[in-house]
Scaffold this active site. Structure first.
Site, short mmCIF file in Angstrom:
data_model
loop_
_atom_site.label_atom_id
_atom_site.label_comp_id
_atom_site.label_asym_id
_atom_site.label_seq_id
_atom_site.Cartn_x
_atom_site.Cartn_y
_atom_site.Cartn_z
N THR A 187 147.73 49.29 59.89
CA THR A 187 148.80 48.62 59.18
C THR A 187 148.93 49.17 57.76
O THR A 187 147.97 49.65 57.17
CB THR A 187 148.56 47.10 59.11
OG1 THR A 187 147.21 46.87 58.70
CG2 THR A 187 148.82 46.43 60.43
N SER A 220 143.30 47.80 58.93
CA SER A 220 144.13 47.82 57.73
C SER A 220 144.02 49.16 57.03
O SER A 220 143.00 49.87 57.16
CB SER A 220 143.68 46.73 56.76
OG SER A 220 142.45 47.10 56.13
N ASP A 221 145.05 49.53 56.26
CA ASP A 221 144.85 50.60 55.29
C ASP A 221 143.82 50.08 54.29
O ASP A 221 143.63 48.87 54.11
CB ASP A 221 146.16 50.96 54.61
CG ASP A 221 146.17 52.39 54.11
OD1 ASP A 221 145.07 52.97 53.93
OD2 ASP A 221 147.27 52.95 53.88
N TRP A 222 143.17 51.01 53.60
CA TRP A 222 142.01 50.64 52.78
C TRP A 222 142.41 49.73 51.62
O TRP A 222 143.25 50.07 50.81
CB TRP A 222 141.33 51.90 52.29
CG TRP A 222 140.20 52.39 53.17
CD1 TRP A 222 138.97 52.78 52.74
CD2 TRP A 222 140.17 52.52 54.59
NE1 TRP A 222 138.18 53.14 53.82
CE2 TRP A 222 138.88 52.99 54.96
CE3 TRP A 222 141.09 52.27 55.61
CZ2 TRP A 222 138.50 53.22 56.29
CZ3 TRP A 222 140.72 52.50 56.93
CH2 TRP A 222 139.45 52.97 57.25
N ALA A 224 144.04 46.95 51.97
CA ALA A 224 145.34 46.32 52.20
C ALA A 224 145.23 44.84 52.57
O ALA A 224 146.19 44.09 52.39
CB ALA A 224 146.12 47.06 53.29
#
Length: 797
Positions: A187, A220-222, A224
């Protein structure tokens, strides 16, 4: 394997611990159920592994836009197989790639990391990438779901996009890779229509998991994930990095108090265990333990063709070279290419000597070799090199050897690491033996021997306190701050300070740069660079020398391109101009030698005001580690430039129908709806410099016939030239006249080949509160680009 039985053995705190990273790149092991540590790594052009350093080199393939420029799904699938081989060698289970966002605006700073402006081409190339990697037992996480098509304020921006455009364009590539069986998905940071993507239950739960039936895990993106309950109810399964984050004890309390159902936690754990089973990291007691990703059977070094995965191991160096040549896109050619005989070449440009082979940001890897154009062409011809002009804003890293020392608070050395250059980067995962809690200082040491006398420049790029000494004398001692903006810039593209230092040729200077490390998400971060530049005359003198050299040679090759300050993760572009005085240089060289070939080393469109002045323009994208070798192959005709544009190239930025990447009051409005890319150019009745799908080869083709029956289309083409060639047959159809099918064919001179292409049902559908097939007679067109359609047929839908 009964995943529910395994879950039943875990208490709530253990289950929740599995949903957040154990560190920067992994999920924790649970030996009690046979779960190994699950390791993730950035891609998409290589597998960096857990350490963001050159200590463990990686094969560096051409950029994703270059992969798409091949239009060759089988070649991309082979690239995926190589990436899986590299992942297994490095003990990686999950590759954080590919990037499926669209080339909506040419200003997007991460354009090079995406495939195309076209949703269908993006989906087909992305699916081949996913299949190639996962056939090797390594998971993929196509990203960034969804509408993360620019960089400005990406952490907070709200993308306002209509349902029709969302379905027909931005979600479509993700839907395709779900059908291809991707085991993961990532995401994005941004919001879509008011909800941040890590909390977007409508899209993540409703569309992705329920409607499309996605059974993989969503990471998740880091950083996020920023909430507890909303993210826990929004469909994201894993919050990275860790171990700190908004879940943990707070999520446990939310479950115990009934605000989040435990079934939601169980579903996440089930998806993680399913992933572990797929990648060989789950072996409950009583079952045979599968070979781990880092098993001896797959431990060959980067690029080796010996030992990795047995006799079917992929030669990474050879494949990187092949992909680069197949991606190179010949935009114009007056007949100067391919080069014949043994001409003397004037080779001009900073990028000719120090090739830019990849874009900046999380896509960066560290290959153990880079073949520059100067090196590659010098092996084939007499080459006379001239710099011409240097457009780089930052100094290049000091060439090695360089030693990185890790010191504790007392100054004792904890570890020493050899570096190939003065670039030091470790994120989360420090070198073995370095305890982050004891780390007080990182110091770079180098003995530099000057080749020229005069004023040398040294530079420090980073954020925080720095002390630089030359022969023990401090020449810089200050703290460098960071302007407000994307926090990733501190790691990916920090500010720079320069210092002039007089040096004498032949003398050796002891350089030392000391810096206390910072933190990111509670973990140590080391990211700074010691740069260097030799004395140089001014640009006017350099340009005059380039003109003189060009005039004296048979052919002039100018390698021009963007710089890390122009194309990178973390920021968008301000314009499409080549940085510095490169346009001026190209015109001057072309004026001195009419046989001037311009090699454009860029990941996204650039304006070319000199286009009519030069004999040929070859687009090499960011070509990967074998850049110079592939360039020699193509310029001398050993390989045909096989690329076709995966995105439309404007003549001027002002002509581009869709440009906006800067939020207004925190929002970016996709007001163009479904009209982006080449349909937007058609609608605006404007002609770009080069249309989507354009690309020349070294032979010519006739399009002879087309026949359509149902949703299959058969096209016959003939190689009308004098040498073997490769052609990309493109079919456009449907109410939007978008790309509906394509095929790469090969033929000898005079040979006719027939290809049958199958049009997907979606080509004839539009979204109107659901997918609706547009019935009736529909035109189907075939040709060489979106604007060069030579054959037409009619199908009845």
């Amino acid at each position: 394997m009964d995943l529910d039985e395994l879950i039943s053995r875990l208490d709530l705190p253990t289950k929740i611990r599995l949903l957040t990273g154990a560190d920067m790149w992994s999920l924790p092991p649970l030996p009690e159920i046979g779960l190994d540590r699950l390791v993730m790594s950035d891609g998409p052009i290589g597998v960096r592994g857990e350490q963001w350093s050159a200590a463990d080199p990686s094969i560096a393939l051409p950029s994703p836009t270059a992969l798409a420029a091949t239009w060759d799904v089988e070649l991309v699938r082979r690239a995926g197989g190589l990436l899986a081989q590299e992942a297994r060698r490095k003990g990686v289970h999950v590759l954080l790639a590919p990037t499926l966002n669209l080339h909506r605006s040419p200003l997007a700073g991460r354009h090079f990391e995406c495939f195309s402006e076209d949703a269908y081409l993006t989906g087909e190339i992305g699916a081949a990438y996913v299949e190639g990697v996962q056939e090797g037992g390594v998971a993929t996480t196509p990203k960034h779901f969804v509408a993360n098509d620019f960089e400005t304020d990406r952490f907070t921006v709200d993308v306002v996009v209509g349902e029709q455009a969302l379905r027909e364009l931005y979600l479509r590539p993700f839907e395709r890779v779900v059908r291809a069986g991707t085991w993961g998905l990532m995401t994005a940071y941004n919001s879509v229509n008011g909800s941040t993507m890590t909390e977007h239950a409508e899209l993540v739960l409703g569309v992705l998991k329920d409607e499309w039936g996605f059974d993989g895990f969503v990471v998740s993106d880091w950083t996020a994930v920023r909430s507890t309950e909303a993210a826990a109810l929004g469909g994201t399964d894993v919050a990275m990095p860790g171990p700190h984050g908004p879940w943990g004890a707070r999520l446990e309390a939310a479950v115990r108090e009934g605000r989040v159902p435990e079934s939601a936690v169980d579903d996440r754990v089930r998806r993680i265990l399913r992933l572990a089973g797929r990648v060989g990291a789950l072996h409950p007691a009583g079952t045979d333990s599968p070979a781990s990703p880092a098993s001896p059977a797959s431990s060959a070094g980067a690029g080796s063709s010996d030992g990795a995965a047995g006799p079917a191991a992929i030669d990474g160096v050879a494949l990187a070279r092949e992909i680069a040549a197949r991606a190179f896109t010949l935009l114009t050619n007056d007949g100067v290419l391919p080069l014949r005989g043994t001409p003397t070449l004037a080779l001009i440009g900073a990028a000719a000597r120090e090739a830019r082979v990849m874009g900046g940001g999380s896509a960066q890897v560290f290959p153990d070799r880079i073949v520059s154009p100067l090196q590659g062409l010098s092996e084939r011809a007499e080459v006379r090199y001239a710099l011409g002009t240097d457009p780089r804003i930052r100094l290049a890293p000091l060439p090695g050897p360089v030693t990185a020392q890790f010191l504790d608070e007392s100054g004792a050395v904890l570890s020493e690491q050899p570096l190939a250059t003065g670039e030091a980067r470790w994120l989360g995962q420090l070198p073995p033996g370095v305890d982050a809690t004891r780390l007080g200082m990182v110091r770079l040491l180098a003995a530099y021997t000057a080749r020229e006398s005069g004023e040398h420049e040294l530079s420090v790029a980073g954020v925080g306190a720095f002390t630089l000494t030359v022969n023990g004398e401090a020449v810089l001692d200050e703290s460098i701050g960071l302007d407000a903006g994307d926090p990733a810039v501190a790691f990916l593209s920090p500010p720079e300070r320069r210092i002039g230092v007089p040096m004498a040729a032949g003398e050796t200077y002891e350089l030392a740069l000391a810096h206390p490390p910072g933190t990111f998400g509670g973990m140590a971060i080391v990211s700074f660079t010691l740069g260097h530049a030799e004395p140089t005359p001014g640009d006017d003198e350099l340009m005059a020398e380039a003109v003189r050299v060009a005039r004296e040679c048979d052919v002039a090759v100018v390698v021009a391109g963007t710089t890390p300050e122009v194309e990178s993760e973390g920021f968008d572009r301000a314009d499409l101009r080549l940085p510095g005085r490169q346009d001026e240089l190209i015109s001057a060289v072309a004026g001195a030698n009419p046989r001037t070939v311009v090699v454009v080393n860029a990941g996204s469109p650039v304006e070319m005001p000199w286009l009519a002045e030069v004999a040929a323009v070859l687009l090499t994208w960011f070509p990967g580690q074998e850049a110079g070798a592939a360039l020699a192959d193509v310029l001398f005709g050993d390989s045909e430039p096989g690329g076709r544009l995966p995105t439309t190239w404007p003549e001027r930025l002002a002509d581009a129908p869709v440009r906006a990447v800067t939020p207004v009051d925190g929002k970016v409005f996709y007001d163009e709806g479904v009209f982006s890319g080449y349909p937007a150019w058609r609608r605006a009745e404007r002609a770009p410099a080069f249309w989507f799908g354009h690309g020349l080869g070294y032979t010519t083709w006739s399009y002879d016939s087309i026949a359509a029956e149902g949703t299959s289309v058969t096209v016959a083409v003939t190689n009308t030239g004098t040498r073997p060639g490769r052609e990309v047959v493109q079919v456009y159809a449907g109410p939007r006249r978008r790309l509906a099918a394509f095929d790469v064919v090969e033929a000898e001179p005079g040979q006719t080949v027939v290809t049958t292409l199958f049009l997907p049902e979606r080509a004839f559908q539009v979204w109107e509160d659901g997918w609706r097939t547009v019935e009736g007679e529909q035109a189907v067109e075939a040709g060489r680009s979106s604007a060069d359609l030579r054959l037409s047929a009619t199908v009845k839908i």
